[in-house]
Motif scaffolding. Sequence first.
Motif, PDB file in Angstrom:
ATOM      1  N   PHE A   1       0.831  -1.211   0.000  1.00 24.74           N
ATOM      2  CA  PHE A   1       0.000   0.000   0.000  1.00 24.74           C
ATOM      3  C   PHE A   1       0.863   1.259   0.000  1.00 24.74           C
ATOM      4  N   ILE A   2       1.898   1.275   0.813  1.00 23.53           N
ATOM      5  CA  ILE A   2       2.783   2.442   0.860  1.00 23.53           C
ATOM      6  C   ILE A   2       3.546   2.587  -0.457  1.00 23.53           C
ATOM      7  N   ASN A   3       3.905   1.458  -1.056  1.00 23.41           N
ATOM      8  CA  ASN A   3       4.598   1.487  -2.348  1.00 23.41           C
ATOM      9  C   ASN A   3       3.788   2.188  -3.430  1.00 23.41           C
ATOM     10  N   ILE A   4       2.460   2.039  -3.374  1.00 19.43           N
ATOM     11  CA  ILE A   4       1.608   2.644  -4.399  1.00 19.43           C
ATOM     12  C   ILE A   4       1.843   4.146  -4.502  1.00 19.43           C
ATOM     13  N   PHE A   5       2.083   4.807  -3.384  1.00 17.53           N
ATOM     14  CA  PHE A   5       2.239   6.262  -3.375  1.00 17.53           C
ATOM     15  C   PHE A   5       3.701   6.691  -3.515  1.00 17.53           C
ATOM     16  N   ILE A   6       4.608   5.880  -2.982  1.00 17.75           N
ATOM     17  CA  ILE A   6       6.016   6.290  -2.979  1.00 17.75           C
ATOM     18  C   ILE A   6       6.687   6.067  -4.331  1.00 17.75           C
ATOM     19  N   ARG A   7       6.332   4.997  -5.034  1.00 21.70           N
ATOM     20  CA  ARG A   7       7.012   4.704  -6.305  1.00 21.70           C
ATOM     21  C   ARG A   7       6.854   5.805  -7.347  1.00 21.70           C
ATOM     22  N   PRO A   8       5.638   6.332  -7.593  1.00 24.26           N
ATOM     23  CA  PRO A   8       5.542   7.438  -8.563  1.00 24.26           C
ATOM     24  C   PRO A   8       6.350   8.660  -8.137  1.00 24.26           C
ATOM     25  N   LEU A   9       6.361   8.964  -6.843  1.00 20.46           N
ATOM     26  CA  LEU A   9       7.155  10.096  -6.365  1.00 20.46           C
ATOM     27  C   LEU A   9       8.641   9.863  -6.617  1.00 20.46           C
ATOM     28  N   THR A  10       9.083   8.624  -6.407  1.00 19.63           N
ATOM     29  CA  THR A  10      10.474   8.290  -6.693  1.00 19.63           C
ATOM     30  C   THR A  10      10.780   8.461  -8.171  1.00 19.63           C
ATOM     31  N   GLY A  11       9.828   8.043  -9.028  1.00 20.48           N
ATOM     32  CA  GLY A  11      10.020   8.209 -10.470  1.00 20.48           C
ATOM     33  C   GLY A  11      10.108   9.668 -10.878  1.00 20.48           C
ATOM     34  N   LEU A  12       9.229  10.507 -10.307  1.00 15.43           N
ATOM     35  CA  LEU A  12       9.273  11.939 -10.611  1.00 15.43           C
ATOM     36  C   LEU A  12      10.580  12.560 -10.136  1.00 15.43           C
ATOM     37  N   LEU A  13      11.026  12.172  -8.943  1.00 13.68           N
ATOM     38  CA  LEU A  13      12.268  12.710  -8.390  1.00 13.68           C
ATOM     39  C   LEU A  13      13.465  12.308  -9.244  1.00 13.68           C
ATOM     40  N   SER A  14      13.549  11.023  -9.583  1.00 13.89           N
ATOM     41  CA  SER A  14      14.709  10.550 -10.347  1.00 13.89           C
ATOM     42  C   SER A  14      14.693  11.042 -11.778  1.00 13.89           C
ATOM     43  N   GLY A  15      13.520  11.478 -12.268  1.00 14.37           N
ATOM     44  CA  GLY A  15      13.441  11.989 -13.629  1.00 14.37           C
ATOM     45  C   GLY A  15      13.927  13.416 -13.784  1.00 14.37           C
ATOM     46  N   GLN A  16      14.209  14.094 -12.671  1.00 15.51           N
ATOM     47  CA  GLN A  16      14.717  15.461 -12.744  1.00 15.51           C
ATOM     48  C   GLN A  16      16.108  15.484 -13.379  1.00 15.51           C
ATOM     49  N   SER A  17      16.382  16.556 -14.102  1.00 11.49           N
ATOM     50  CA  SER A  17      17.650  16.647 -14.841  1.00 11.49           C
ATOM     51  C   SER A  17      18.863  16.578 -13.930  1.00 11.49           C
ATOM     52  N   VAL A  18      18.716  17.011 -12.684  1.00 11.38           N
ATOM     53  CA  VAL A  18      19.845  17.007 -11.760  1.00 11.38           C
ATOM     54  C   VAL A  18      20.320  15.584 -11.478  1.00 11.38           C
ATOM     55  N   PHE A  19      19.431  14.590 -11.647  1.00 13.24           N
ATOM     56  CA  PHE A  19      19.799  13.203 -11.376  1.00 13.24           C
ATOM     57  C   PHE A  19      20.224  12.437 -12.625  1.00 13.24           C
ATOM     58  N   THR A  20      20.260  13.105 -13.773  1.00 13.03           N
ATOM     59  CA  THR A  20      20.709  12.438 -14.986  1.00 13.03           C
ATOM     60  C   THR A  20      22.154  11.975 -14.808  1.00 13.03           C
ATOM     61  N   GLY A  21      22.364  10.691 -15.006  1.00 11.94           N
ATOM     62  CA  GLY A  21      23.699  10.136 -14.805  1.00 11.94           C
ATOM     63  C   GLY A  21      24.013   9.796 -13.366  1.00 11.94           C
ATOM     64  N   ARG A  22      23.071  10.079 -12.454  1.00 11.28           N
ATOM     65  CA  ARG A  22      23.310   9.823 -11.024  1.00 11.28           C
ATOM     66  C   ARG A  22      22.248   8.896 -10.427  1.00 11.28           C
ATOM     67  N   ARG A  23      21.401   8.326 -11.265  1.00 13.39           N
ATOM     68  CA  ARG A  23      20.339   7.465 -10.734  1.00 13.39           C
ATOM     69  C   ARG A  23      20.896   6.230 -10.042  1.00 13.39           C
ATOM     70  N   ILE A  24      22.071   5.796 -10.459  1.00 10.83           N
ATOM     71  CA  ILE A  24      22.673   4.621  -9.820  1.00 10.83           C
ATOM     72  C   ILE A  24      22.956   4.893  -8.344  1.00 10.83           C
ATOM     73  N   TYR A  25      23.251   6.142  -8.001  1.00 14.51           N
ATOM     74  CA  TYR A  25      23.531   6.479  -6.610  1.00 14.51           C
ATOM     75  C   TYR A  25      22.239   6.520  -5.784  1.00 14.51           C
ATOM     76  N   LEU A  26      21.141   7.003  -6.390  1.00 16.52           N
ATOM     77  CA  LEU A  26      19.843   6.937  -5.723  1.00 16.52           C
ATOM     78  C   LEU A  26      19.453   5.484  -5.482  1.00 16.52           C
ATOM     79  N   TYR A  27      19.709   4.665  -6.487  1.00 15.15           N
ATOM     80  CA  TYR A  27      19.381   3.243  -6.384  1.00 15.15           C
ATOM     81  C   TYR A  27      20.177   2.585  -5.260  1.00 15.15           C
ATOM     82  N   SER A  28      21.453   2.864  -5.197  1.00  9.84           N
ATOM     83  CA  SER A  28      22.305   2.281  -4.153  1.00  9.84           C
ATOM     84  C   SER A  28      21.880   2.746  -2.768  1.00  9.84           C
ATOM     85  N   LEU A  29      21.446   3.996  -2.665  1.00  7.55           N
ATOM     86  CA  LEU A  29      20.954   4.516  -1.382  1.00  7.55           C
ATOM     87  C   LEU A  29      19.711   3.747  -0.929  1.00  7.55           C
TER      88      LEU A  29
END
Length: 480
Positions: free
Chosen positions: A284-312
């Motif tokens: 249930f919590i995943n339903i709301f958090i996953r789209p937010l994670t997708g929006l956050l990781s889609g920001q240009s500042v994270f281009t090329g750095r998504r692997i670090y978000l993933y590792s975190l």
Amino acid sequence: MAQGGAAARGAAKVQDQGWAWMVLVAAVVLQGLTLGFPSCIGVFFTDLQHEFQATNSETSWFPSIMVAVLHAGPLCSILVKRFGCRFAVMVGGLLSSVGMVSSSFCKSLSQLYLTAGFITGLGSCFSFQAGVTALGYYFVRWRTLANAMASTGVSIGLTLWPLLSQYLLDEMGWRNTFLIFGGILLNCCVCGAVMRPVEFAMGSLLQFPSPGEEPGSGIACFQALQKYLAFDIFCQNKGYQIYTVGVTWMMMGFVLPHVYLVPYAIQNGVEERRAALLISIIGFINIFIRPLTGLLSGQSVFTGRRIYLYSLAVLLYGLSNFICIISAEFSMLIFYCVILSIAMSGIGALTFQVLMDVVEMDRFSSALGLFTILESITLLIGPPLTGLLVDITSDFRYVFYTSSFFLISAALFMVLSFCALEKKNKLKDTSKVPPDKTTSICGSSRTTRPWWNSLWVSTALGAPRCFPCFSKTQVTNRGK
């Protein structure tokens, strides 16, 4: 040439708009039916143990085989290349249904390994992986968001499957429940029907030499098979190599809480229905958090750095297990599920997006196949080995110790390896590449893509191409 240009323009019309959003809805349902399904197996764990008089290790082979086969992808990659995503998804739905219907008649655990474990797992593999590939073809600009939205299907599955399973188990037993599940999984065929082929995306089909060809046809066959199993990418692309090894190691511990959380809670005095509710809380919590994670990781500042978000996210997942170790009180287990679900949301939303960053899209299905079959090896052996440890010690806490070890070590490995690779490539660029060669012929900056994705595979594309514009150009190799 004119026909090729018309096809490209027609293909561009379906990307990120129109029917692409229907494909996204189908992908959401598909992931709920496939990846979300194994989450309910823990509900049946105790009943299956009593039914077949089996140990923890023996019983855990059932969900282990299902999850491992679900992630075994090279055969699916070949199916997608040969027949397309729609065919693979629909065949997978039929296999999943047949497996669960057959499992309702099983008289031993070994039969259950074959039906619900292997056959249902293989069908889920075809449906899930072909669905992810189709989604990658239909979305370009919004691909990160689309992957995150599709992964909410897993969250919905995690929420609904355990609740439905517990209800049906109480009302009619596990055999009739499995029979009903067979009918539910047929909906994968409906999702596959929605995924209309996109001509430009499918690329060339897998070609095997005919029997009458000249000597050396066996070598040509082997080379074709090697290409579609992505061994060339694994050997040449260091980013893909590190990511695949890290995720494969991580999977040894990733699935353990999902298999053993319900038995652990029941052993510590939690009522069965409340124990099943724990998995639903995670979903249930995943339903709301996953789209937010997708929006956050889609920001240009994270281009090329998504692997670090993933590792975190992987690191947080590993650390969260210590909450469960401290106390098995129901309130503490709920808190554990909240933290675990936040970390799991990051992993689920970014796993395939990082892979799409690492490899080019026309080789994605092959790269996904090798990536998932290596995962399947560790997914297969992780739960049974941990179950054996529980049988020896009679202490479920060792499940969470083991899970934390694999997850934390995998997170540190990926972060340190990618940092070292990034530093190495920056040194190469500053010493060997003049400033005026950092752009392609069309002027697109190479830094608009992740640094490890700048791999120019001549065997796959015929000639080096620039990823920002996909035009032929002359640049030096990177990511090696």
